[in-house]
Scaffold this active site. Structure first.
Site, PDB file in Angstrom:
ATOM      1  N   ASP A  21     -20.623 -12.707 -21.821  1.00 15.62           N
ATOM      2  CA  ASP A  21     -20.651 -12.342 -23.247  1.00 15.62           C
ATOM      3  C   ASP A  21     -19.301 -12.677 -23.912  1.00 15.62           C
ATOM      4  OD1 ASP A  21     -22.169 -10.845 -25.341  1.00 15.62           O
ATOM      5  OD2 ASP A  21     -20.474  -9.472 -25.239  1.00 15.62           O
ATOM      6  N   GLU A  48     -21.240 -17.534 -23.144  1.00 16.15           N
ATOM      7  CA  GLU A  48     -21.584 -17.508 -24.563  1.00 16.15           C
ATOM      8  C   GLU A  48     -20.301 -17.889 -25.291  1.00 16.15           C
ATOM      9  OE1 GLU A  48     -22.972 -14.428 -28.053  1.00 16.15           O
ATOM     10  OE2 GLU A  48     -21.265 -14.012 -26.793  1.00 16.15           O
TER      11      GLU A  48
HETATM   12  C1  NOJ Z   1     -23.014 -11.243 -28.082  1.00 13.53           C
HETATM   13  C2  NOJ Z   1     -24.287 -10.523 -27.759  1.00 13.53           C
HETATM   14  O1  NOJ Z   1     -25.323 -11.462 -27.586  1.00 13.53           O
HETATM   15  C3  NOJ Z   1     -24.549  -9.567 -28.907  1.00 13.53           C
HETATM   16  O2  NOJ Z   1     -25.828  -9.005 -28.841  1.00 13.53           O
HETATM   17  C4  NOJ Z   1     -23.460  -8.534 -28.912  1.00 13.53           C
HETATM   18  O3  NOJ Z   1     -23.618  -7.686 -30.033  1.00 13.53           O
HETATM   19  C5  NOJ Z   1     -22.068  -9.174 -28.985  1.00 13.53           C
HETATM   20  N1  NOJ Z   1     -21.936 -10.299 -28.097  1.00 13.53           N
HETATM   21  C6  NOJ Z   1     -20.995  -8.177 -28.643  1.00 13.53           C
HETATM   22  O4  NOJ Z   1     -21.045  -7.869 -27.277  1.00 13.53           O
END
Ligand code: NOJ
Length: 536
Positions: A206, A271
């Protein structure tokens, strides 16, 4: 399972992943919240669909301010989602079917209820303080710099007791960790190893682009004015994120993790949100992340030229490094973004067909295979982005409504009222109905995945772009495969340069075709086709 003959092959080469948003996939115990045992019960469906790996969104203990992305214990399962025994059972059942399991690791921030943050806040002189990012106020008493939270407002909250601010790129309840701290690095090594020892096949990382922040805490350049009641994402995008995101020494963390994960064939999938293709290729350079999501295609509306230009530029920057996605749990679904109704479904299938020929490791998001549009809520919002910015944004609830399995109450997701109150889906949008309809989006996706598996050139042979003479059309050749994506509003004819091309998949009919071999192809509007030439 996808395979490769190379000595250095990894399970994710040629694989297709599937994102499970745990809260909304399948609820086995009737409490209205999806759980791990519910996923286990649906693994046969995923095998039938033809995906190779499942990424499960966070199921750890969490106060739930950001629906699980505020983790208070990285090595446990939240009771609402099950137990560690359920997790072990899920991994065992997935592996018996040849499916890989990836978990979501959230290293940018913890929950404010994590014991590290509680200790850091309680004792400013204690050893835990330096695990987080604390700064004194600016001379006027305000936040230390102009960084913004993705979810609205400044990225800083004042701790009255110590007189210092803590940094949070998301909610105040999600304090950012200090990735210059060796203690943080050591702890995450242990967390990764703990899940590897439990049998996981990889990690979705993440906010991988946000871990390291500028050592001098410089302001970000502002590129647009902030206005009253502005959508929080627009406010975030009013700054050039030179100092809070994509810092050069960020990648050292992934090199360290790579050394830890590679011996266990555990994939690292980031991500990331890089400013451009060049930075993306750095993230997935050898020894760093194995793959990175390219999220722009999951954000754009129906803008054929831009979609194709971006796909092409990103492919060329990192030919096998991208995890292509058209949707996830943070964005409106592609069918809705692309105009809704049958046009939305048609366009999204055309893009998905192209995506399956771009190499790397593409991912579907639950329900994408059903051609779902965004769900419609019956009441107020649930996403903190909506709740904390009333009137400014529609937030992320529409893509998080329950998976529609059938037409029974709550669409077969749960015996109880689901945690998110949405209008039921109509019968034609359910798994049960689409399984019986060979023309459905579900069968279309299944045929597409089958074609990709049957013709591995579709992802592994070197890619050449073919000049299609129209910026709304793209064509590519990979060895014995040609793919033409016609995103324009009219039929297009493309010469294939040699005879013997057999169409095997067309996104519009959703079926595998047995037409005659040809040396040119006529592709309907907003449609993609896959052709195979056995002579090549
Ligand atoms: C990306 C995640 O996909 C999202 O759902 C989340 O709110 C943020 N990162 C913060 O962790």
């Amino acid at each position: 399972m996808a395979s490769s003959t190379s000595q250095t092959s990894t399970w994710w080469q040629g694989a297709v992943g599937y994102e499970v948003y745990v809260r909304s996939f399948a609820d086995s115990n009737g409490d209205g919240v999806g759980d791990l045992a519910g996923i286990t019960e649906r693994l046969d469906y995923l095998s039938w669909l033809g995906v190779d790996a499942v990424w499960i969104t966070p199921f750890y203990p969490s106060p739930g301010h950001d629906h699980g992305y505020d983790v208070s214990d990285y090595c446990e399962v939240a009771p609402r989602h099950g137990t560690l025994a359920d997790f072990d059972a899920l991994v065992g059942a997935a592996h018996r079917r040849g499916l890989r399991v990836m978990v979501d690791i959230v290293p940018n921030h913890t929950s404010s209820e994590h014991r590290w943050f509680a200790a850091a806040r309680r004792d400013p002189d204690g050893e835990h303080r330096s695990r987080y990012l604390w700064r004194d106020p600016a001379p006027d008493g305000g936040p230390p710099n102009n960084w913004r939270s993705h979810f609205g407002g400044p990225a800083w909250t004042l701790d009255e007791a110590s007189g210092q601010y803590w940094c949070h790129l998301f909610l105040p309840e999600q304090p950012d960790l200090n990735w210059r701290s060796e203690a943080v690095r050591d702890d995450f090594d242990k967390i990764l190893k703990w899940w590897i020892d439990r049998g996981v096949d990889g990690f979705r990382v993440d906010v991988a682009h946000g871990l390291i922040k500028d050592a001098d805490w410089r302001d970000n350049p502002q590129i647009a004015p902030l206005t009253e009641g502005m959508d929080p994402r627009a406010a975030f995008n009013a700054f050039e994120h030179l100092h809070d995101l994509n810092q050069p020494d960020n990648d050292d963390i992934f090199r360290r993790w790579h050394r830890l994960c590679a011996p266990h064939q555990a994939m690292l999938l980031g991500e990331v949100n890089p400013p451009g293709p060049e930075r993306m290729s750095g993230y997935v350079s050898p020894g760093a992340l194995d793959r990175a999501f390219f999220l722009r295609l999951a954000m754009l509306r129906w803008e054929p030229r831009r979609l194709l230009e971006m796909a092409r530029a990103m492919h060329d920057a990192a030919p096998q490094g991208i995890s292509w996605v058209m949707s996830n749990h943070d964005q409106p679904r592609p069918v809705s973004r692309f105009g809704g109704g049958t046009a939305g479904v048609r366009r999204s299938l055309a893009m998905s067909t192209l995506m399956m020929a771009l190499g790397g490791t593409p991912f579907l998001y639950q329900g994408e295979e059903l051609g779902l549009d965004d769900g419609v809520l019956r009441g107020g919002g649930y996403d903190p982005v909506t709740v904390r910015n009333v009137g400014a944004t529609s937030g992320r609830d529409g893509c998080r409504t329950p998976m529609p399995w059938d037409s029974s109450p709550h669409n077969g997701f749960s015996a109880a009222q689901p945690w998110i109150d949405a209008h039921p889906r109509r019968a034609g949008q359910t798994v049960a109905a689409q399984r019986d309809d060979p023309e459905s989006p579900l069968h279309c996706f299944r045929s597409l995945l089958a074609a990709r598996r049957q013709h591995p050139d579709m992802w592994r042979a070197p890619l050449e772009w073919i000049d299609a003479r129209d910026p709304q059309v793209t064509a590519l050749r990979r060895g014995s495969i040609t793919v033409v994506a016609n995103l324009s509003e009219s039929r297009t004819d493309v010469a294939l340069g040699s005879p013997g091309w057999q169409p095997v998949f067309e996104s519009r009919s959703g079926s595998r075709l047995d037409g005659p071999a040809c040396d040119a192809v006529s592709v309907p509007a907003e449609t993609s086709v896959v052709l195979v030439n056995d002579q090549r």
